[in-house]
Design a protein around this motif. Structure first.
Motif, PDB file in Angstrom:
ATOM      1  N   GLY A   8      42.178  51.670  49.972  1.00 27.43           N
ATOM      2  CA  GLY A   8      42.377  51.399  51.329  1.00 27.43           C
ATOM      3  C   GLY A   8      41.510  50.101  52.616  1.00 27.43           C
ATOM      4  O   GLY A   8      41.945  49.033  51.652  1.00 27.43           O
ATOM      5  N   VAL A   9      40.371  50.546  53.585  1.00 29.46           N
ATOM      6  CA  VAL A   9      39.158  49.627  53.501  1.00 29.46           C
ATOM      7  C   VAL A   9      38.467  48.614  52.644  1.00 29.46           C
ATOM      8  O   VAL A   9      38.896  46.927  52.647  1.00 29.46           O
ATOM      9  N   ASP A  10      38.272  48.926  51.843  1.00 32.14           N
ATOM     10  CA  ASP A  10      37.773  48.854  50.398  1.00 32.14           C
ATOM     11  C   ASP A  10      37.911  47.439  49.482  1.00 32.14           C
ATOM     12  O   ASP A  10      37.762  47.222  49.260  1.00 32.14           O
ATOM     13  N   GLY A  11      39.273  48.408  49.444  1.00 34.03           N
ATOM     14  CA  GLY A  11      40.408  47.598  48.260  1.00 34.03           C
ATOM     15  C   GLY A  11      40.634  46.329  48.910  1.00 34.03           C
ATOM     16  O   GLY A  11      40.573  44.897  48.733  1.00 34.03           O
ATOM     17  N   ALA A  12      41.367  45.795  50.629  1.00 27.91           N
ATOM     18  CA  ALA A  12      41.769  45.387  51.212  1.00 27.91           C
ATOM     19  C   ALA A  12      39.447  44.245  50.990  1.00 27.91           C
ATOM     20  O   ALA A  12      40.126  42.309  51.198  1.00 27.91           O
ATOM     21  N   VAL A  13      38.841  44.796  51.043  1.00 31.03           N
ATOM     22  CA  VAL A  13      37.418  43.648  51.550  1.00 31.03           C
ATOM     23  C   VAL A  13      37.546  43.310  49.762  1.00 31.03           C
ATOM     24  O   VAL A  13      37.123  41.301  50.295  1.00 31.03           O
ATOM     25  N   HIS A  14      37.958  43.346  48.996  1.00 31.32           N
ATOM     26  CA  HIS A  14      37.253  43.422  47.702  1.00 31.32           C
ATOM     27  C   HIS A  14      38.739  42.386  47.380  1.00 31.32           C
ATOM     28  O   HIS A  14      38.004  41.177  46.877  1.00 31.32           O
ATOM     29  N   ARG A  15      39.058  42.300  48.007  1.00 32.46           N
ATOM     30  CA  ARG A  15      40.724  41.582  47.260  1.00 32.46           C
ATOM     31  C   ARG A  15      40.505  40.065  48.327  1.00 32.46           C
ATOM     32  O   ARG A  15      40.805  38.698  47.447  1.00 32.46           O
ATOM     33  N   LYS A  16      40.387  40.091  49.246  1.00 31.74           N
ATOM     34  CA  LYS A  16      40.363  38.957  50.687  1.00 31.74           C
ATOM     35  C   LYS A  16      38.829  38.781  50.470  1.00 31.74           C
ATOM     36  O   LYS A  16      38.720  36.896  50.429  1.00 31.74           O
ATOM     37  N   GLY A  17      38.170  39.607  50.153  1.00 28.79           N
ATOM     38  CA  GLY A  17      36.521  38.266  50.192  1.00 28.79           C
ATOM     39  C   GLY A  17      36.405  37.428  48.701  1.00 28.79           C
ATOM     40  O   GLY A  17      34.854  36.836  48.562  1.00 28.79           O
ATOM     41  N   GLY A  18      37.111  38.812  47.590  1.00 26.89           N
ATOM     42  CA  GLY A  18      36.406  37.468  46.079  1.00 26.89           C
ATOM     43  C   GLY A  18      35.661  37.757  45.230  1.00 26.89           C
ATOM     44  O   GLY A  18      34.190  39.060  45.870  1.00 26.89           O
ATOM     45  N   GLU A  19      34.971  37.727  44.395  1.00 27.41           N
ATOM     46  CA  GLU A  19      34.208  37.696  43.641  1.00 27.41           C
ATOM     47  C   GLU A  19      32.830  38.058  43.592  1.00 27.41           C
ATOM     48  O   GLU A  19      32.269  38.365  43.392  1.00 27.41           O
ATOM     49  N   ALA A  20      32.539  37.250  44.745  1.00 26.10           N
ATOM     50  CA  ALA A  20      31.038  37.332  44.823  1.00 26.10           C
ATOM     51  C   ALA A  20      30.484  38.744  45.670  1.00 26.10           C
ATOM     52  O   ALA A  20      29.930  38.661  45.685  1.00 26.10           O
ATOM     53  N   ILE A  21      31.394  39.544  46.510  1.00 25.10           N
ATOM     54  CA  ILE A  21      30.659  40.717  46.933  1.00 25.10           C
ATOM     55  C   ILE A  21      31.169  41.910  45.942  1.00 25.10           C
ATOM     56  O   ILE A  21      29.962  42.375  45.632  1.00 25.10           O
TER      57      ILE A  21
END
Ligand code: AR6
Length: 176
Positions: free
Chosen positions: A37-50
């Motif tokens: 969901g949101v969590d997957g999209a945030v980490h996928r698009k936000g990259g490793e730094a998050i």
């Protein structure tokens, strides 16, 4: 757009990861290590730094995970926002009233946004996906929590992924 207690409030359809605001809220889980969901999209698009910062938070403060209803901020990595505020919604239960925990996600996230000095914050419909909270009820709880909050962030945006969620949140917030 409506104005309540000097907060500009808007309810829109969109993708939370694309919002140009100071802080976006992630519908995370206690592990802080990602999911769907949101969590997957945030980490996928936000990259490793998050994820790296989430791992450090786990190690330093939340060995047992971030408790349900709490919120914590990290960098937004490659996303257009400055920060991601991770909050853990409750899993819906028909036999137990967990609405105070869902309300807490909104008020705690606003508190974190305020502490960061964020002037704008965008929320998704926390708990209404994988965690199965009924949309109308989740929208009502979100509206009550945000309107009842003591904390003033100048701009609050509710970002809904589909028309059904948008309609439910527009009804609950009394926006058109
Ligand atoms: N932008 C805005 N809204 C979205 C997006 C997006 N990119 N993607 C989905 N939604 P969910 P939860 C909507 O499942 O119920 C994860 O595995 C979606 O349609 O993201 O709090 C976590 O790691 C739904 O209405 O969050 C946790 O384990 C709403 O956002 C668990 O799911 C929330 O759906 C959290 O479940």
């Amino acid at each position: 757009m409506s104005s309540t207690h000097h907060t500009r409030l808007s309810v829109i359809r969109g993708d939370i990861t694309e919002q140009r605001v100071d802080a976006i809220v992630n519908a995370a889980n206690s592990s802080l290590l990602g999911g769907g969901g949101v969590d997957g999209a945030v980490h996928r698009k936000g990259g490793e730094a998050i994820l790296e910062e989430c791992r450090r938070l786990r190690a330093a403060h939340y060995g047992g995970g971030l408790p349900t209803g709490r919120a914590v901020a990290t960098t937004a990595g490659l996303l257009p926002a400055r920060w991601v505020i991770h909050t853990v919604g409750p899993v819906y239960s028909a036999s137990e009233d967990r609405s105070a925990l869902l309300a807490s996600c909104f008020t705690e996230s606003l508190g974190v946004a305020h502490e960061l000095g964020a002037e704008s914050v965008a929320f998704p419909a926390i708990s209404t996906g994988v965690f199965r909270w009924p949309m109308d009820d989740a929208a009502r709880i979100a509206a009550e929590a945000i309107h009842g909050s003591e904390v003033r962030v100048p701009e609050v945006r509710l970002v809904l992924f589909d028309d059904r969620a948008l309609a439910a949140f527009r009804r609950a917030f009394g926006t058109t």
